[in-house]
Design an enzyme around this catalytic site. Structure first.
Site, PDB file in Angstrom:
ATOM      1  N   ILE A  18      52.808  57.690   8.527  1.00 45.57           N
ATOM      2  CA  ILE A  18      52.164  58.688   7.666  1.00 45.57           C
ATOM      3  C   ILE A  18      52.570  60.110   8.010  1.00 45.57           C
ATOM      4  O   ILE A  18      52.175  61.058   7.321  1.00 45.57           O
ATOM      5  CB  ILE A  18      50.619  58.573   7.708  1.00 45.57           C
ATOM      6  CG1 ILE A  18      50.092  58.654   9.151  1.00 45.57           C
ATOM      7  CG2 ILE A  18      50.152  57.311   7.028  1.00 45.57           C
ATOM      8  CD1 ILE A  18      48.563  58.660   9.235  1.00 45.57           C
ATOM      9  N   GLY A  19      53.376  60.299   9.055  1.00 44.57           N
ATOM     10  CA  GLY A  19      53.797  61.656   9.387  1.00 44.57           C
ATOM     11  C   GLY A  19      54.781  61.697  10.529  1.00 44.57           C
ATOM     12  O   GLY A  19      54.832  60.785  11.363  1.00 44.57           O
ATOM     13  N   MET A  23      57.456  66.343  18.066  1.00 46.58           N
ATOM     14  CA  MET A  23      57.241  65.647  19.326  1.00 46.58           C
ATOM     15  C   MET A  23      56.813  64.198  19.136  1.00 46.58           C
ATOM     16  O   MET A  23      57.007  63.375  20.031  1.00 46.58           O
ATOM     17  CB  MET A  23      56.170  66.394  20.133  1.00 46.58           C
ATOM     18  CG  MET A  23      56.105  66.034  21.591  1.00 46.58           C
ATOM     19  SD  MET A  23      55.196  67.255  22.574  1.00 46.58           S
ATOM     20  CE  MET A  23      53.557  67.142  21.882  1.00 46.58           C
ATOM     21  N   ALA A  24      56.241  63.869  17.989  1.00 47.79           N
ATOM     22  CA  ALA A  24      55.663  62.534  17.832  1.00 47.79           C
ATOM     23  C   ALA A  24      55.715  62.068  16.383  1.00 47.79           C
ATOM     24  O   ALA A  24      55.867  62.869  15.457  1.00 47.79           O
ATOM     25  CB  ALA A  24      54.215  62.527  18.323  1.00 47.79           C
ATOM     26  N   ASP A 135      49.049  77.159  16.913  1.00 46.18           N
ATOM     27  CA  ASP A 135      49.883  76.721  15.786  1.00 46.18           C
ATOM     28  C   ASP A 135      49.026  76.484  14.546  1.00 46.18           C
ATOM     29  O   ASP A 135      49.229  75.530  13.819  1.00 46.18           O
ATOM     30  CB  ASP A 135      50.644  75.442  16.164  1.00 46.18           C
ATOM     31  CG  ASP A 135      51.766  75.116  15.184  1.00 46.18           C
ATOM     32  OD1 ASP A 135      52.319  76.057  14.587  1.00 46.18           O
ATOM     33  OD2 ASP A 135      52.083  73.925  15.009  1.00 46.18           O
TER      34      ASP A 135
END
Length: 333
Positions: A18-19, A23-24, A135
């Site tokens: 889903i994304g 970094m992940a 962020d």
């Protein structure tokens, strides 16, 4: 990339991706024990041998587990399997605020204030725990199907108590929402989050970001050289008191901004009040210069460190190392 059907630690069965982030990767999964859908954030395969990245990923889990707030995405579990670091989070069904703005603009002023009130409440909770998000941007803010707002991705948030790490860590932030001091390479503070909140409010009111440019570097320069355009230039119907919240939150000098999120929230809450209908426009007392001119060297992708390479992000994102003499914006992406 994990295949659908795979069960992380025998418990979280992957449904679909889903994304993706710098970094992940994030997957929708089914918690086989509690019988509920969750989001599983997994450290990217190419970064698992980088001890700095693994440490940052673990710190995300530690920092966010301290936060328990209805407008912050909850962390359910943290683990490691076959050198694979993962975080299990609340799954928010809906869209991010960026998409919400596109689909619902123009947004009624009162709804803008309601959305911002939820965001501010969440950031206040983080600041109370000495955690700066660093962020904040609409892409990190989720709006569920009931219209409730939840902030996600504290992946680069660092507790203020970790002062050594704060000075040396490489931080990411979308350049459109980057505070002038971060763009110059200085350490982020709670007032840096307030600047980003002001830019988010600007976008909610106008449907656009205040600064655009041909590159991330050119946009970053505008953050500390150009004044944020008045939102009333875009929509003269916006009350001056509401525009003043944007202007005060996005003042170039951090000392000119709200001293805390709670004060910004209180000011915003009364910005549509008839008693403030004739409020004068906010004008900073100090010059916008933040100090000595700092040089932005030419970008050299070949010269990036392994950590820098691991944290390269999209065109709209800035990778900004902070060092012991944070006077140079060494690398923007």
């Amino acid at each position: 990339m994990m295949e659908p059907g795979y069960a992380v630690s025998g418990r979280y069965q992957i449904i679909r991706p889903i994304g993706e982030g710098g970094m992940a990767n994030v997957y929708l999964a089914q918690d086989l024990i509690l019988d509920r859908q969750v989001a599983v954030k997994v450290l990217r395969l190419d970064l698992r041998n980088d001890p700095n990245t693994v440490r940052r990923f673990k710190r995300e889990a530690l920092s966010t587990t301290e936060l328990n707030h209805p407008n912050i995405v909850s962390i359910y579990d943290v683990g490691e399997e076959n050198s694979m670091q993962y975080i299990v989070m609340e799954y928010v069904q809906g869209a991010d605020l960026k998409k919400y703005i596109v689909e619902h603009f123009p947004i009624p002023y009162q709804r803008v204030i309601d959305i911002m009130a939820q965001i501010l409440s969440a950031v206040q909770n983080a600041h109370d725990h000495n955690i700066i998000h660093r962020d904040l941007k609409p892409q990190n803010i989720l709006v569920d199907e009931a219209g409730n707002v939840k902030i996600s991705d504290f992946g680069i948030a660092i507790a203020l108590s970790e002062t050594a790490m704060t000075q040396t860590n490489t931080l990411l932030g979308s350049v459109h929402y980057l505070s002038p001091e971060q763009a110059r390479g200085s350490m982020a503070t709670k007032r840096s989050d307030i600047y980003s909140l002001g830019i988010i409010l600007y976008e909610l009111l106008t449907g656009m970001v205040p600064f655009e440019g041909e590159s991330a570097v050119s946009i970053a320069i505008k953050h500390f050289q150009n004044e944020v355009p008045p939102v009333r230039n875009y929509d003269p119907r916006i009350p001056q008191a509401l525009e003043n919240v944007v202007l005060k939150a996005t003042a170039k000098d951090p000392d000119e901004r709200y001293s805390g999120v709670k004060i910004m929230a209180a000011d915003l809450a009364t910005s549509l009040s008839a008693s403030r209908a004739h409020e004068p426009k906010f004008v900073p007392n100090k010059a916008s210069d933040l100090g000595e001119t700092k040089v932005i060297p030419a970008l050299d992708p070949e010269g990036l460190t392994q950590t820098d390479q691991a944290e390269q992000v999209t065109e709209a994102t800035a990778a900004k190392p902070l060092n012991q003499t944070p006077k140079k914006l060494r690398s923007l992406r």
